[in-house]
Scaffold this active site. Structure first.
Site, mmCIF file in Angstrom:
data_model
loop_
_atom_site.group_PDB
_atom_site.id
_atom_site.type_symbol
_atom_site.label_atom_id
_atom_site.label_comp_id
_atom_site.label_asym_id
_atom_site.label_seq_id
_atom_site.Cartn_x
_atom_site.Cartn_y
_atom_site.Cartn_z
ATOM 1 N N HIS A 34 0.838 -1.199 0.000
ATOM 2 C CA HIS A 34 0.000 0.000 0.000
ATOM 3 C C HIS A 34 0.880 1.259 0.000
ATOM 4 O O HIS A 34 0.615 2.199 -0.731
ATOM 5 C CB HIS A 34 -0.877 0.057 1.264
ATOM 6 C CG HIS A 34 -1.884 -1.041 1.370
ATOM 7 N ND1 HIS A 34 -2.021 -1.823 2.493
ATOM 8 C CD2 HIS A 34 -2.828 -1.486 0.508
ATOM 9 C CE1 HIS A 34 -2.999 -2.690 2.321
ATOM 10 N NE2 HIS A 34 -3.499 -2.517 1.120
ATOM 11 N N SER B 153 -2.754 -7.923 2.659
ATOM 12 C CA SER B 153 -3.095 -7.806 4.085
ATOM 13 C C SER B 153 -3.582 -9.156 4.603
ATOM 14 O O SER B 153 -3.311 -9.525 5.747
ATOM 15 C CB SER B 153 -4.198 -6.765 4.293
ATOM 16 O OG SER B 153 -3.762 -5.509 3.894
#
Ligand code: PNS
Length: 161
Positions: free
Chosen positions: A17, A129
């Site tokens: 990210h 994630s």
């Protein structure tokens, strides 16, 4: 002024990210990292915790990045923020189908907002994630995959349970 919204669950923030955020910062004048509040989707970290982790990672490095929380339709939120662009990270071909569908649906809902896909560095192309949580939950090391402050929180969270 070009403004982009980078939306996601960010549960938790990874270096993948951050790589995308870094690329956004070079392209757009302002970037809003927007965390979706979705009571229907169970998350490991609360929205406040996720917000705090992102804020800690970006505040000093990127003055033109804002961290925010949204609910409801992404295009409505983007309009509210006066953003012209939605940014999504694409890692592999497997991401493409879902992202393509979402981008075209968002275009139908808001033709004036453009979705821009960005690729993170190759060494983050297998990072997610979901895997980070799985590894941390099973006692594996996530060093180099998430910022150290996120690593600490993961350790603490799994130590508790
Ligand atoms: O990190 P994620 O979970 O892949 O992010 C998905 C996200 C937040 C971008 C997507 O679920 C979303 O935009 N949700 C908001 C609701 C919405 O606008 N739905 C219609 C999409 S076409």
């Amino acid at each position: 002024m070009t403004k982009a919204v980078y939306p996601g669950s960010f549960d938790p923030l990874t270096f993948g990210h951050l790589d995308i955020i870094e690329r956004c910062v070079r392209l757009f004048d302002r970037v809003v990292v927007a965390i979706l509040t979705n009571p229907a989707k169970e998350a490991l970290f609360s929205v406040e915790e996720r917000c705090d982790m992102i804020d800690k990672a970006v505040r000093k490095r990127f003055p033109n990045v804002e961290v925010d929380v949204f609910h409801g339709l992404l295009v409505d939120y983007a309009k509210e923020k006066d953003a012209q662009v939605i940014v999504r990270g694409i890692r592999a071909v497997t991401d493409y189908e879902y992202e393509f569908q979402m981008a075209l649906m968002n275009r139908r809902l808001a033709p004036g907002i453009e979705t821009v896909f960005m690729m993170p560095a190759e060494h983050y192309s297998y990072l997610s994630s979901r895997l980070v949580k799985e590894i941390a939950g099973l006692g594996g090391s996530v060093e180099g995959l998430v910022p150290p402050q996120v690593e600490k929180r993961l350790k603490k969270r799994f130590r508790k349970s």
